[in-house]
Scaffold this active site. Structure first.
Site, mmCIF file in Angstrom:
data_model
loop_
_atom_site.group_PDB
_atom_site.id
_atom_site.type_symbol
_atom_site.label_atom_id
_atom_site.label_comp_id
_atom_site.label_asym_id
_atom_site.label_seq_id
_atom_site.Cartn_x
_atom_site.Cartn_y
_atom_site.Cartn_z
ATOM 1 C CB THR A 128 -0.907 -0.013 1.248
ATOM 2 O OG1 THR A 128 -1.524 1.263 1.402
ATOM 3 C CG2 THR A 128 -0.123 -0.289 2.528
ATOM 4 C CG ASP A 129 -1.158 4.971 -0.964
ATOM 5 O OD1 ASP A 129 -1.695 4.331 -0.035
ATOM 6 O OD2 ASP A 129 -1.771 5.837 -1.625
ATOM 7 C CD GLU A 130 -3.391 3.594 4.459
ATOM 8 O OE1 GLU A 130 -3.169 3.447 5.667
ATOM 9 O OE2 GLU A 130 -4.530 3.620 3.972
ATOM 10 C CE LYS A 152 -0.071 -4.584 2.894
ATOM 11 N NZ LYS A 152 -0.461 -5.921 2.327
ATOM 12 C CE1 TYR A 188 -3.456 -2.631 5.615
ATOM 13 C CE2 TYR A 188 -3.296 -0.285 5.112
ATOM 14 C CZ TYR A 188 -3.370 -1.594 4.692
ATOM 15 O OH TYR A 188 -3.348 -1.887 3.343
#
Ligand code: NAD
Ligand code: DAU
Length: 353
Positions: free
Chosen positions: A134-136, A163, A159
């Site tokens: 993810t970009d997060e 990741k 989260y």
């Protein structure tokens, strides 16, 4: 048809995973596609009824956090490739119960890496471990700039931290053991089959049922939205053409403030439900903000576009309209996923806001 390649897709009963499974099963009849999924609250085999009887598709109910099951799965199928999507994926849930995120997203990923390494260690040729991220992991942006593949990791929620940890482990297995692995980091997906804890399907369902549409804080946070089929197409390209050891950013080049997105959704819903203009907007309710709420995500996908020719759907409103139509035409799907458990979760998350 003779099988040319066996491919493990983890998390294939979830939102993005089900689109990827369908694409691979239909497009590559000579591949054996094994969908391994624990079927958590977010996993739903109803997403795959159209392909479940195909000869090149097998479903295996397994928990990737269970090392023995993962090892046995690799022994059974001797996979040539892995597309790893299984994860706990909702930021709000990670804030209330981070442990599950550590167990599935970090331990589960390491179990898969170990099993792949063990299975492939004598011959890495034509093998690939593709980790979907993810970009997060990059943290949050101010008003300017975009995340590139060189942006440093700065995760800020349980989260995104889980990741980021799994991405680091994937890279460590590439550098330390030579495991052929690649990673892509994608922005917010939208489209059919998304669990209604996420902003767009939650808002569609609430508007349809005349319930308040909760907007966190002032609705000023910005996300970069990508249609799920565009993500699925990028995954297909990268699985076949991506280089081991590389990272690719995937984004929609499509930034929206949450409040503007919700207003556009309200206008679409008014049209589709034949309500007078402005009816759905009255449901917008500003609620307590998400703790540590990242302000802005924006992805620079230049590398992916330049190297592979991939590009996202240009018209967001058309994609959103198609998405609304899908949810309105599949009310049975929505009713089935809104289980007793989800009702309890919804009550817990939103009653105090
Ligand atoms: P989702 O929550 O809809 O689906 C996750 C799937 O993983 C479910 O089918 C669930 O049953 C399965 N799963 C969860 N724990 C498991 C376990 N221990 N063992 C086996 N299966 C398990 O998620 P999604 O939105 O489809 O996201 C898929 C992947 O893409 C995730 O890795 C996520 O981090 C990543 N991603 C998502 C987005 C997005 O906008 N949704 C964007 C970028 C990246
Ligand atoms: O950026 C990629 C990520 O996008 C993925 O890695 C995650 O798995 C996926 O869940 C998504 O994370 P977000 O937190 O951005 O998505 P979500 O749909 O939960 O929220 C989108 C934005 O809308 C965010 O700024 C929070 C806000 N929001 C969300 C909900 C559920 C609201 O204002 N109200 C809501 O009720």
């Amino acid at each position: 048809m003779e099988t040319t390649r066996s491919v493990l897709i983890t998390g294939g009963a979830g939102f993005i995973g089900s689109h990827v499974v369908r694409r691979f099963v239909n497009k590559y009849p000579s591949y054996l596609i094994v969908n391994a999924d624990k079927l958590t609250y977010a996993g739903n085999l109803e997403n795959l009824t159209d392909i479940e009887k195909k000869d090149n598709y097998i479903f295996e109910k397994i928990d990737i956090a269970d090392k023995n099951s993962v090892t046995a799965l690799f022994r059974k199928y001797s996979f040539h490739g892995v597309i790893h999507l299984a994860a706990e994926s909702h930021v709000d849930r990670s804030i209330t119960s981070p442990d599950e995120f550590v167990i599935t997203n970090i331990v589960g990923t390491v179990n898969l890496l170990n099993a792949a390494l063990n299975c492939w260690k004598n011959n890495f040729d034509n093998k690939i471990f593709y980790h979907i991220s993810t970009d997060e992991v990059y943290g949050t942006l101010g008003k300017e700039g975009k995340f590139t593949e060189e942006t440093g990791y700065d995760p800020r929620s349980p989260y995104s931290a889980s990741k980021a940890s799994s991405d680091h482990m994937v890279r460590a297995y590439f550098h330390t053991y030579g495991l052929p692995a690649l990673i892509s980091n994608c922005s917010n997906n939208y489209g059919p089959n998304q669990f209604p804890e996420k902003l767009i399907p939650l808002a569609i369902n609430n508007i349809k049922n005349n319930k308040p549409v909760p907007v966190y804080g002032k609705g000023e946070n910005i996300r970069d939205w990508l249609y799920v089929e565009d993500h699925s197409a990028a995954i297909d390209i990268l699985f076949h053409k991506g280089k081991a050891g590389e990272t690719y950013n995937i984004g929609g080049n499509n930034e929206w403030k949450n409040i503007d997105l919700i207003r556009m959704l309200c206008r679409i819903m008014d049209r589709k439900l034949v309500r007078s203009e402005g009816t759905s907007e009255k449901l917008i309710t500003f609620v307590k903000d998400r703790p540590g709420h990242d302000l802005r995500y924006a992805i620079d996908s230049t590398k992916l576009c330049r190297e592979t020719g991939w590009s996202p759907l240009p018209d967001f409103e058309a994609g959103l309209e198609k998405t609304v139509e899908w949810y309105l035409n599949n009310t049975g799907w929505m009713e089935n996923v809104i289980s007793g458990d989800y009702e309890k979760y919804y009550e817990l998350m939103y009653s105090g806001r």
